[in-house]
Write a protein that holds these residues in place. Structure first.
Motif, PDB file in Angstrom:
ATOM      1  N   TYR A 140      47.641 -46.433  13.088  1.00  0.00           N
ATOM      2  CA  TYR A 140      46.134 -46.500  12.143  1.00  0.00           C
ATOM      3  C   TYR A 140      44.836 -46.472  12.549  1.00  0.00           C
ATOM      4  O   TYR A 140      43.608 -45.510  13.137  1.00  0.00           O
ATOM      5  N   LEU A 141      44.786 -47.872  12.872  1.00  0.00           N
ATOM      6  CA  LEU A 141      43.411 -48.196  13.453  1.00  0.00           C
ATOM      7  C   LEU A 141      43.361 -47.831  14.736  1.00  0.00           C
ATOM      8  O   LEU A 141      42.611 -47.096  15.162  1.00  0.00           O
ATOM      9  N   ARG A 142      44.180 -48.114  15.566  1.00  0.00           N
ATOM     10  CA  ARG A 142      44.134 -47.388  16.969  1.00  0.00           C
ATOM     11  C   ARG A 142      43.801 -46.320  17.282  1.00  0.00           C
ATOM     12  O   ARG A 142      42.834 -46.323  18.229  1.00  0.00           O
ATOM     13  N   HIS A 143      44.091 -45.686  16.407  1.00  0.00           N
ATOM     14  CA  HIS A 143      44.081 -44.367  16.523  1.00  0.00           C
ATOM     15  C   HIS A 143      42.766 -43.620  15.653  1.00  0.00           C
ATOM     16  O   HIS A 143      42.709 -42.342  15.568  1.00  0.00           O
ATOM     17  N   ARG A 144      41.615 -44.126  14.831  1.00  0.00           N
ATOM     18  CA  ARG A 144      40.386 -44.251  14.453  1.00  0.00           C
ATOM     19  C   ARG A 144      40.859 -42.752  12.998  1.00  0.00           C
ATOM     20  O   ARG A 144      40.446 -41.605  13.380  1.00  0.00           O
ATOM     21  N   ARG A 145      41.267 -43.310  12.059  1.00  0.00           N
ATOM     22  CA  ARG A 145      42.354 -43.176  11.032  1.00  0.00           C
ATOM     23  C   ARG A 145      42.381 -40.617  11.549  1.00  0.00           C
ATOM     24  O   ARG A 145      41.803 -40.192  11.434  1.00  0.00           O
ATOM     25  N   PRO A 146      43.825 -41.284  12.021  1.00  0.00           N
ATOM     26  CA  PRO A 146      43.983 -39.754  12.328  1.00  0.00           C
ATOM     27  C   PRO A 146      44.828 -39.443  11.036  1.00  0.00           C
ATOM     28  O   PRO A 146      45.060 -39.933  10.184  1.00  0.00           O
ATOM     29  N   TYR A 147      44.658 -38.502  11.221  1.00  0.00           N
ATOM     30  CA  TYR A 147      45.735 -37.436  10.074  1.00  0.00           C
ATOM     31  C   TYR A 147      47.080 -37.386   9.941  1.00  0.00           C
ATOM     32  O   TYR A 147      48.098 -37.554  11.959  1.00  0.00           O
ATOM     33  N   LEU A 148      47.506 -37.709   9.347  1.00  0.00           N
ATOM     34  CA  LEU A 148      49.110 -38.068   9.221  1.00  0.00           C
ATOM     35  C   LEU A 148      50.047 -37.166   8.693  1.00  0.00           C
ATOM     36  O   LEU A 148      49.444 -36.548   8.125  1.00  0.00           O
ATOM     37  N   LEU A 149      50.574 -36.807   9.591  1.00  0.00           N
ATOM     38  CA  LEU A 149      51.534 -36.438   9.277  1.00  0.00           C
ATOM     39  C   LEU A 149      52.976 -36.208   9.672  1.00  0.00           C
ATOM     40  O   LEU A 149      53.682 -37.609  10.068  1.00  0.00           O
ATOM     41  N   PRO A 150      53.528 -35.895   8.216  1.00  0.00           N
ATOM     42  CA  PRO A 150      55.197 -36.438   8.567  1.00  0.00           C
ATOM     43  C   PRO A 150      56.273 -36.151   9.677  1.00  0.00           C
ATOM     44  O   PRO A 150      55.650 -35.088  10.611  1.00  0.00           O
ATOM     45  N   ALA A 151      57.841 -36.350   9.866  1.00  0.00           N
ATOM     46  CA  ALA A 151      58.170 -35.891  10.795  1.00  0.00           C
ATOM     47  C   ALA A 151      58.521 -34.223  10.729  1.00  0.00           C
ATOM     48  O   ALA A 151      58.639 -34.244   9.160  1.00  0.00           O
ATOM     49  N   GLY A 152      58.668 -33.664  11.967  1.00  0.00           N
ATOM     50  CA  GLY A 152      58.948 -32.514  11.694  1.00  0.00           C
ATOM     51  C   GLY A 152      57.524 -31.699  11.234  1.00  0.00           C
ATOM     52  O   GLY A 152      58.155 -29.994  10.742  1.00  0.00           O
ATOM     53  N   GLY A 153      56.471 -32.163  10.527  1.00  0.00           N
ATOM     54  CA  GLY A 153      55.238 -31.515   9.849  1.00  0.00           C
ATOM     55  C   GLY A 153      55.505 -30.774   9.007  1.00  0.00           C
ATOM     56  O   GLY A 153      55.151 -29.774   8.227  1.00  0.00           O
ATOM     57  N   SER A 154      56.886 -31.563   8.420  1.00  0.00           N
ATOM     58  CA  SER A 154      57.197 -31.009   6.979  1.00  0.00           C
ATOM     59  C   SER A 154      56.861 -31.466   5.431  1.00  0.00           C
ATOM     60  O   SER A 154      57.028 -32.223   4.849  1.00  0.00           O
ATOM     61  N   VAL A 185      71.153 -19.255   6.604  1.00  0.00           N
ATOM     62  CA  VAL A 185      71.032 -20.667   7.187  1.00  0.00           C
ATOM     63  C   VAL A 185      70.575 -20.744   7.891  1.00  0.00           C
ATOM     64  O   VAL A 185      70.278 -19.739   9.473  1.00  0.00           O
ATOM     65  N   THR A 186      70.212 -22.501   7.647  1.00  0.00           N
ATOM     66  CA  THR A 186      69.537 -22.531   9.759  1.00  0.00           C
ATOM     67  C   THR A 186      70.138 -24.291   9.330  1.00  0.00           C
ATOM     68  O   THR A 186      69.793 -25.174   9.033  1.00  0.00           O
ATOM     69  N   ALA A 187      69.114 -24.840  10.375  1.00  0.00           N
ATOM     70  CA  ALA A 187      69.159 -26.744   9.943  1.00  0.00           C
ATOM     71  C   ALA A 187      68.508 -27.111  10.188  1.00  0.00           C
ATOM     72  O   ALA A 187      67.332 -27.077   9.325  1.00  0.00           O
ATOM     73  N   VAL A 188      68.648 -27.972   9.297  1.00  0.00           N
ATOM     74  CA  VAL A 188      67.783 -28.724   8.597  1.00  0.00           C
ATOM     75  C   VAL A 188      67.482 -30.279   8.974  1.00  0.00           C
ATOM     76  O   VAL A 188      68.524 -31.044   9.251  1.00  0.00           O
ATOM     77  N   GLY A 189      66.399 -30.450   9.789  1.00  0.00           N
ATOM     78  CA  GLY A 189      66.348 -31.589  10.177  1.00  0.00           C
ATOM     79  C   GLY A 189      65.434 -32.629   9.620  1.00  0.00           C
ATOM     80  O   GLY A 189      64.841 -33.522   9.171  1.00  0.00           O
ATOM     81  N   SER A 190      64.462 -32.044   8.908  1.00  0.00           N
ATOM     82  CA  SER A 190      63.242 -32.265   8.011  1.00  0.00           C
ATOM     83  C   SER A 190      62.868 -31.801   6.301  1.00  0.00           C
ATOM     84  O   SER A 190      61.770 -32.738   5.569  1.00  0.00           O
ATOM     85  N   GLY A 191      63.293 -30.536   6.817  1.00  0.00           N
ATOM     86  CA  GLY A 191      63.271 -29.675   5.394  1.00  0.00           C
ATOM     87  C   GLY A 191      62.631 -29.018   4.823  1.00  0.00           C
ATOM     88  O   GLY A 191      62.084 -28.066   4.294  1.00  0.00           O
ATOM     89  N   GLY A 192      61.129 -29.265   5.846  1.00  0.00           N
ATOM     90  CA  GLY A 192      60.485 -28.378   5.578  1.00  0.00           C
ATOM     91  C   GLY A 192      60.544 -26.479   5.935  1.00  0.00           C
ATOM     92  O   GLY A 192      59.974 -25.600   4.477  1.00  0.00           O
TER      93      GLY A 192
END
Ligand SMILES: Cc1ncc(COP(=O)(O)O)c(C=O)c1O
Length: 323
Positions: A140-154, A185-192
């Motif tokens: 978080y410090l190294r990338h200077r307040r980055p926008y956090l996104l969960p895995a898969g953009g979900s 029917v579809t794949a679920v990797g992070s749920g979004g």
């Protein structure tokens, strides 16, 4: 944008061309005469395609609105999400940092890692979930307040991409491009993707269509409660930004999550997946990937073969789109 009242409160970039095409998959299985495909594989305009592009259409405007210079997000070594995020964020001047955990490395993952290394992403090999959590303050410090996104953009914002896809599908059905499916029917990797579809189909009034998610990831909690809660967070987000939502009970019986095609775990190929991958390529010229879509297609074939799909047309939502 499907919600005109959100024009001033929620940005949306156009990164792909909708509606994504629907077609009958008539050569795949003789016992499944009414299997349809909605092909999000080519959805993106550039870079990497697949289901991540619809999520980024909603996420990236928020990143720029908040004047963030970087995104920090997560995935496995072969992450499709990480590559799509890096390539599309780059287009709007945003840098992407990826913390990647281990997954089985085969040719498919090696090739993706090469793409990730040349994409300009800042990659940290954190190897496990626990080590990723431990590395967070540093990243978080190294990338200077980055926008956090969960895995898969979900995130709830990312989910809006598949709310829109659900509404888009309803419009295609209305226009006669395909019949109303009994199940998607579809794949679920992070749920979004499934969370968004669940909400989008509800908003479109397609309450009888079952959503069957094939869970291919054992690293995240992806049960009925988690997916429903994600869809509810998307509802709250829409409301908080001023959407006039008509509903809103998500029909509890519509969503089913199945784990029987996961195999040994996330990223481990399965015999049935490999078979489905070859069959789809030979019979329908459809390119599946071993981690997500091959397992989803294996499930379609098994469920159809054993008469466990709801009667009527089935729609397979294709989410893999290499370029
Ligand atoms: C090709 C592909 N299909 C399906 C999925 C699953 O989508 P979601 O993460 O929204 O569950 C992913 C990513 O996780 C993916 O890369």
């Amino acid at each position: 944008m499907r919600f005109p009242e959100l024009h001033d409160t929620l940005g949306r970039f156009t990164l792909g061309h909708g509606p994504s095409p629907v077609r009958l998959l008539s050569h795949l299985m003789s016992t499944l005469p009414s299997l349809w495909l909605k092909d999000d594989g080519n959805y993106g305009n550039g870079g990497w395609g697949g289901n991540k592009v619809r999520k980024l259409e909603w996420v990236l405007p928020e990143v720029t609105r908040q004047h963030r210079n970087a995104i920090l997000t997560f995935g496995g070594l072969g992450t499709n999400w990480g590559l799509a995020a890096t390539l599309y964020a780059r287009e709007v001047g945003v840098h992407t940092a990826l913390a990647l955990i281990d997954q089985p490395v085969d040719d498919h993952v090696e090739a993706q890692l090469d793409r990730l290394r040349t994409s300009g992403a800042d990659i940290s090999l954190t190897r496990s979930k626990a080590r990723t959590v431990a590395a967070m303050p540093y990243l978080y410090l190294r990338h200077r307040r980055p926008y956090l996104l969960p895995a898969g953009g979900s995130s709830p914002l990312g989910v809006l991409g598949y709310v829109e896809a659900g509404l888009e599908l309803a419009a295609q059905i209305h226009a006669g491009a395909m019949p109303a499916p009994s199940s998607v029917v579809t794949a679920v990797g992070s749920g979004g993707t499934v969370a968004g579809l669940h909400l989008g189909l509800t908003l479109a009034g397609l309450t009888d269509t079952q959503v069957i998610g094939i869970v291919v990831n054992d690293k995240l909690r992806l049960d009925h409660r988690a997916i429903t809660s994600l869809a509810r967070r998307a509802i709250r987000l829409l409301r908080s930004r001023g959407a006039n939502l008509p509903l809103t009970q998500l029909p509890a019986g519509r969503l089913t999550l199945l784990r029987d095609w996961l195999g040994a775990g996330y990223g481990y190929p399965t015999r049935k997946g490999t078979h489905a991958l070859q069959l789809a390529r030979d019979a329908e010229h459809l390119d599946l990937d071993p981690v997500y879509t091959a397992k989803a297609m294996a499930a379609v074939l098994d469920l159809a073969g054993s008469g466990r799909l709801p009667k009527g047309p089935t729609l397979y939502l294709h989410t893999y789109g290499p370029r």
